[in-house]
Design a protein around this motif. Structure first.
Motif, short mmCIF file in Angstrom:
data_model
loop_
_atom_site.label_atom_id
_atom_site.label_comp_id
_atom_site.label_asym_id
_atom_site.label_seq_id
_atom_site.Cartn_x
_atom_site.Cartn_y
_atom_site.Cartn_z
N GLN A 71 -41.97 21.24 -54.83
CA GLN A 71 -40.95 20.39 -55.43
C GLN A 71 -39.56 20.82 -54.95
O GLN A 71 -39.27 22.01 -54.88
CB GLN A 71 -41.02 20.49 -56.96
CG GLN A 71 -42.38 20.13 -57.55
CD GLN A 71 -42.77 18.68 -57.28
OE1 GLN A 71 -41.91 17.80 -57.17
NE2 GLN A 71 -44.07 18.43 -57.16
N ARG A 75 -38.66 25.29 -60.11
CA ARG A 75 -38.11 26.38 -60.92
C ARG A 75 -38.74 27.71 -60.53
O ARG A 75 -38.48 28.73 -61.14
CB ARG A 75 -38.35 26.10 -62.40
CG ARG A 75 -37.69 24.81 -62.89
CD ARG A 75 -37.93 24.61 -64.38
NE ARG A 75 -39.32 24.83 -64.72
CZ ARG A 75 -39.74 25.62 -65.69
NH1 ARG A 75 -38.88 26.29 -66.42
NH2 ARG A 75 -41.02 25.75 -65.94
N GLN A 192 -43.69 9.66 -63.62
CA GLN A 192 -43.46 9.02 -64.90
C GLN A 192 -43.27 7.51 -64.76
O GLN A 192 -43.72 6.73 -65.60
CB GLN A 192 -42.24 9.64 -65.58
CG GLN A 192 -42.50 11.01 -66.17
CD GLN A 192 -43.45 10.97 -67.37
OE1 GLN A 192 -43.44 10.01 -68.13
NE2 GLN A 192 -44.27 11.98 -67.52
N ALA A 218 -45.85 17.53 -65.53
CA ALA A 218 -44.44 17.63 -65.13
C ALA A 218 -43.85 18.93 -65.63
O ALA A 218 -44.06 19.34 -66.78
CB ALA A 218 -43.66 16.45 -65.70
N PRO A 220 -41.02 21.29 -67.14
CA PRO A 220 -39.95 20.97 -68.08
C PRO A 220 -38.61 20.84 -67.37
O PRO A 220 -38.29 21.61 -66.48
CB PRO A 220 -39.97 22.15 -69.05
CG PRO A 220 -40.67 23.24 -68.33
CD PRO A 220 -41.65 22.58 -67.42
N GLU A 221 -37.86 19.84 -67.79
CA GLU A 221 -36.54 19.62 -67.19
C GLU A 221 -35.56 20.67 -67.71
O GLU A 221 -35.60 21.05 -68.87
CB GLU A 221 -36.03 18.23 -67.55
CG GLU A 221 -36.86 17.09 -66.97
CD GLU A 221 -36.67 16.99 -65.47
OE1 GLU A 221 -35.58 17.36 -65.00
OE2 GLU A 221 -37.59 16.55 -64.78
N PRO A 222 -34.67 21.16 -66.86
CA PRO A 222 -33.67 22.13 -67.34
C PRO A 222 -32.65 21.46 -68.25
O PRO A 222 -32.63 20.23 -68.39
CB PRO A 222 -33.02 22.61 -66.04
CG PRO A 222 -33.21 21.47 -65.09
CD PRO A 222 -34.52 20.85 -65.45
N GLY A 223 -31.82 22.24 -68.87
CA GLY A 223 -30.80 21.71 -69.78
C GLY A 223 -29.81 22.79 -70.14
O GLY A 223 -29.72 23.82 -69.45
N ASP A 242 -32.67 27.09 -67.34
CA ASP A 242 -33.84 26.69 -66.55
C ASP A 242 -35.13 27.22 -67.14
O ASP A 242 -36.13 27.35 -66.46
CB ASP A 242 -33.69 27.17 -65.10
CG ASP A 242 -33.68 28.68 -65.01
OD1 ASP A 242 -33.52 29.34 -66.06
OD2 ASP A 242 -33.84 29.21 -63.89
N SER A 244 -37.94 26.99 -70.50
CA SER A 244 -38.36 26.20 -71.66
C SER A 244 -38.40 27.10 -72.89
O SER A 244 -38.46 28.34 -72.78
CB SER A 244 -39.74 25.58 -71.42
OG SER A 244 -40.74 26.58 -71.45
N ARG A 280 -38.61 15.77 -76.00
CA ARG A 280 -38.91 15.23 -74.68
C ARG A 280 -40.41 15.04 -74.47
O ARG A 280 -40.86 14.87 -73.34
CB ARG A 280 -38.36 16.17 -73.60
CG ARG A 280 -36.86 16.36 -73.63
CD ARG A 280 -36.44 17.35 -72.57
NE ARG A 280 -34.99 17.43 -72.38
CZ ARG A 280 -34.40 18.19 -71.47
NH1 ARG A 280 -35.14 18.93 -70.66
NH2 ARG A 280 -33.09 18.21 -71.37
N VAL A 297 -41.45 21.45 -73.84
CA VAL A 297 -40.48 20.56 -73.22
C VAL A 297 -39.22 20.32 -74.06
O VAL A 297 -38.17 19.99 -73.52
CB VAL A 297 -41.11 19.19 -72.88
CG1 VAL A 297 -42.16 19.32 -71.78
CG2 VAL A 297 -41.72 18.54 -74.11
#
Length: 309
Positions: A71, A75, A192, A218, A220-223, A242, A244, A280, A297
């Motif tokens: 990807q 991460r 998705q 998928a 987990p998306e960072p935040g 970065d 979860s 999420r 997530v």
């Protein structure tokens, strides 16, 4: 958590410039059997845990096979596997679990894959062939990039395989589902956008939820970083941008049962008492979100979260 398995990387094969296959064998004895659609979690030396579908023939338990796409926004999981893992290395992994089985009462199976989402359908296809079942595999890909196993599938499936090379033929979920006989089940794995489109089209055409099956691993998306407190011990933890919440808990010795690590299976559902949560997941009902979250997530988005653990 069940005991982990130690395996050796027996071989690594480049399938496309961005997808590699890893063949894993036991250090001693035999590997546990698995059913078509199963996955394992790899516990990487860098601390990451990622889930990957087992793509080999379920009848062959001498080895496990997985395929991984590197990807761009990795991460550390796919980047480690592509850039650092070598044949002969030893890995730890969880025993197989199956969140994506074939439905035993289906009279026709429609398998829909895009890109690296093809992996669970390799095992499904072999199992369905063995059963003499009625099925089709619809495969969307980018030629030379995400068309892993295409030649193998052409030989294995013949006219059962429908191809959708990017720029030449579009995979249209509405057309694919239209007019199918009662008893048909559809299974999808991919990005998705594909899953959402297929689910929406299935609902619009009156397909019941029990006939629509999908899987997504998928990351987990960072935040933004956020803080949590554990109500029963009073411990306070910081969750990095970065990282979860599940990974932060595990890093601090708090084990939460989990299987998919992608907000789908519901295994890691955790109660919370207060705090602002950005949900999420694809599992919790709206009413459940007032007091439960999926730490694989979900993230904090305001006041600290007080977990009821």
């Amino acid at each position: 958590m069940s005991a982990l398995l130690d395996v050796r990387v027996a071989a690594i094969r480049e399938l496309t410039p961005v997808i590699r296959e890893y063949r894993l064998e036991a250090l001693g004895g035999a590997l546990p059997g698995f059913s078509a659609g199963s996955h394992v979690q790899l516990h990487l030396p860098n601390g990451r845990r990622n889930a990957y579908s087992l793509l080999g023939d379920p009848a062959d338990t001498r080895q496990y096979r997985i395929a991984v796409r590197q990807q761009e926004a990795s991460r550390g999981g796919s980047r480690y596997l592509h850039q650092q893992l070598r044949a002969g290395d030893v890995l730890r992994l969880s025993a197989p679990a199956n969140l994506f089985p074939l439905h035993s009462e289906a009279r026709k199976h429609l398998l829909v894959a895009a890109g690296i989402g093809i992996t669970p359908f390799l095992a499904h296809s072999r199992e369905l062939l063995r059963q003499g079942a009625d099925f089709e595999l619809h495969y969307a890909y980018r030629a030379g990039v995400s068309d892993a196993y295409l030649a193998e599938l052409r030989q294995l499936l013949g006219p059962r395989l429908a191809e959708y090379p990017a720029g030449q033929r579009r995979l249209d979920p509405a057309a694919l589902l239209r007019g199918r006989p009662l008893g048909s089940h559809v299974y999808a794995c991919g990005p998705q956008s594909l899953l959402l489109d297929l689910k929406e089209q299935a609902a619009a055409q009156g397909w019941s939820d029990r006939r629509v099956h999908w899987e997504a691993f998928a990351a987990p998306e960072p935040g933004q970083p956020f803080r949590v407190e554990l109500a029963r011990s009073g411990r306070q933890l910081e969750v990095g941008a970065d990282q979860s919440l599940l990974e932060a808990l595990e890093a601090n010795g708090v084990e939460i049962p989990n299987l998919c690590r992608g907000g789908v299976c519901g295994q890691c559902q955790t109660p919370y008492l207060k705090g602002d949560v950005e949900h999420r997941d694809h599992f919790l009902a709206a009413a459940e979100r007032s007091n439960s979250l999926m730490p694989c997530v979900s993230r904090g988005c305001g006041s600290p979260i007080l977990l009821d653990i």
